[in-house]
Design a protein around this motif. Structure first.
Motif: not given
Length: 241
Positions: A55-56, A116, A123-125, A130
């Motif tokens: 997902e990242e 990342v 990032a925060d999924v 981002v």
């Protein structure tokens, strides 16, 4: 702690004692570095985003693609400053030193950014957030899903500034910072938040603008989504100087 750039990390892994990279891995890393240098647009290519995986990687790839579309459409421009200063990623956004002191722009308390691997992104999924720091430029990129018939999307970006500093929206849509020095004279910092941009999932630019909150603690980005449905991407980009 000083953040290492993508190229610096690869260099350390190839040369430092106790860290060994074999055969094809070395070639792969070198090719990736050359690709990043040749592209010169950012510190991660679409291929590199895919290599991050999961997902990242998907979120970073979406942000990168949207940013490239905004640049190609001419709605995203990097500000030029005479003396750039370093931008740093925090848990909630980006920060940097200015003539007035430290100025920060953040997603808000609900976002917790994590680095990342192999990139200058964090990032925060869960929240679709981002961030990137590159030299004197800090970039926050937010993905949002727009419901059908939703007229406008409003995103609040947190502002943190030294006492006495005021954020102001200029005629070109960018945001600057000034301080009253007395006798009716104001000093203006080189640091500037570029005019905002937003694009839909097909890369089409959307009308967007900034407003400063009454107490100056936040920057409100308003996006016209009357003709849009689905995912949109928007961002503020701050250049420190």
């Amino acid at each position: 702690m000083r953040r290492l750039t993508y190229i610096q990390i690869v260099y350390l892994r190839l040369t430092c004692g106790g860290v060994i990279v074999h055969g094809s891995s070395v070639i792969k890393l070198i090719v990736t570095v050359v690709t990043a240098v040749v592209l010169g647009v950012s510190n991660i290519s679409a291929a590199s985003a895919q290599e991050v995986g999961g997902e990242e990687g998907s979120l970073v790839e979406t942000a990168l693609a949207a940013e490239k579309q905004a640049i190609q459409q001419g709605v995203s421009e990097r500000a030029e400053v005479a003396r750039p200063s370093k931008a740093e990623i925090t848990d909630e956004g980006v920060t940097g030193d200015t003539y007035f002191g430290e100025i920060s722009v953040s997603f808000g308390d609900s976002v917790k950014l994590e680095d990342v691997a192999w990139t200058e992104y964090a990032a925060d999924v869960e929240t679709g957030a981002v961030a990137r720091s590159s030299s004197g430029v800090g970039t926050l990129i937010q993905t949002e899903v727009v419901a059908k018939h939703e007229d406008f999307v409003e995103k609040e970006w947190g502002l943190s500034m030294p006492k006495g500093v005021e954020a102001v929206v200029f005629d070109d849509g960018s945001v600057g910072f000034r301080m009253d020095t007395g006798n009716g004279v104001s000093a203006v910092s080189e640091t500037v938040i570029s005019a905002p941009w937003a694009v839909d999932e097909d890369g089409n630019p959307l009308e967007t603008w900034y407003e400063i909150s009454a107490d100056g603690s936040s920057l409100r980005q308003i996006v016209d989504t009357q003709e849009t449905e689905g995912e949109i991407v928007l961002d503020p980009q701050i250049t420190y100087g």
